[in-house]
Design a protein around this motif. Structure first.
Motif, PDB file in Angstrom:
ATOM      1  N   UNK A   8       0.855  -1.188   0.000  1.00 32.88           N
ATOM      2  CA  UNK A   8       0.000   0.000   0.000  1.00 32.88           C
ATOM      3  C   UNK A   8       0.892   1.239   0.000  1.00 32.88           C
ATOM      4  N   UNK A   9       0.342   2.387  -0.353  1.00 32.60           N
ATOM      5  CA  UNK A   9       1.119   3.628  -0.356  1.00 32.60           C
ATOM      6  C   UNK A   9       1.390   4.137   1.053  1.00 32.60           C
ATOM      7  N   UNK A  10       0.431   3.990   1.949  1.00 31.81           N
ATOM      8  CA  UNK A  10       0.590   4.447   3.324  1.00 31.81           C
ATOM      9  C   UNK A  10       0.469   3.244   4.245  1.00 31.81           C
ATOM     10  N   UNK A  11       1.459   3.108   5.134  1.00 34.94           N
ATOM     11  CA  UNK A  11       1.473   1.986   6.069  1.00 34.94           C
ATOM     12  C   UNK A  11       1.668   2.546   7.476  1.00 34.94           C
ATOM     13  N   UNK A  12       0.916   2.022   8.413  1.00 33.27           N
ATOM     14  CA  UNK A  12       0.966   2.499   9.794  1.00 33.27           C
ATOM     15  C   UNK A  12       1.486   1.367  10.671  1.00 33.27           C
ATOM     16  N   UNK A  40       7.157  -0.823   3.517  1.00 33.02           N
ATOM     17  CA  UNK A  40       6.836  -0.609   2.114  1.00 33.02           C
ATOM     18  C   UNK A  40       7.772  -1.338   1.166  1.00 33.02           C
ATOM     19  N   UNK A  41       7.210  -1.734   0.017  1.00 40.18           N
ATOM     20  CA  UNK A  41       8.027  -2.418  -0.987  1.00 40.18           C
ATOM     21  C   UNK A  41       7.347  -2.413  -2.347  1.00 40.18           C
TER      22      UNK A  41
END
Length: 114
Positions: free
Chosen positions: A6-10, A29-30
């Motif tokens: 995903x573009x945004x990860x929390x 992210x990858x």
């Protein structure tokens, strides 16, 4: 089809995987070209000496590590980093408990089962 996160990860939403030996990892992210992984080490945990086809840069977020790259061992602490070219032996022992942020190029397919 492009493989990517995903573009945004929390951080609170990303699962942490126990990989044994006092180590756990959180895949950040990858895409096919790049991957960031947060690796948690208990005191005395060892990332055994190994090698892979990926370039790797690792940032010490927390703790003290005895890092071996190509047979040369250095002590690294928070704020330090190390670089590993493809197919070079490397490993780390965390003497205090700590966290590494590993960045791989290309991504580690084996970490996501793709």
């Amino acid at each position: 089809m492009m493989i990517q996160s995903e573009h945004f990860l929390f951080g609170d939403d990303i699962p942490v995987e126990d990989i044994g030996g006092g180590l756990s990892r959180q895949i950040m992210g990858y895409n096919e070209e790049l991957m960031a992984v947060k690796v948690f080490f208990e005191k005395g945990a060892e990332g055994y000496v190994h090698k892979h086809r990926h370039s790797q840069v690792s940032y010490v977020e927390k703790g003290t590590f005895e890092v071996n790259v190509d047979g040369k061992i250095k002590t690294l602490t928070a704020g330090d980093c190390f670089f590993v070219p493809p197919n070079v032996d490397h490993g780390a022992v965390c003497t205090t408990g700590g966290i590494l942020i590993d960045v791989f190029s290309p991504m580690r397919e084996d970490f996501v089962g793709e």
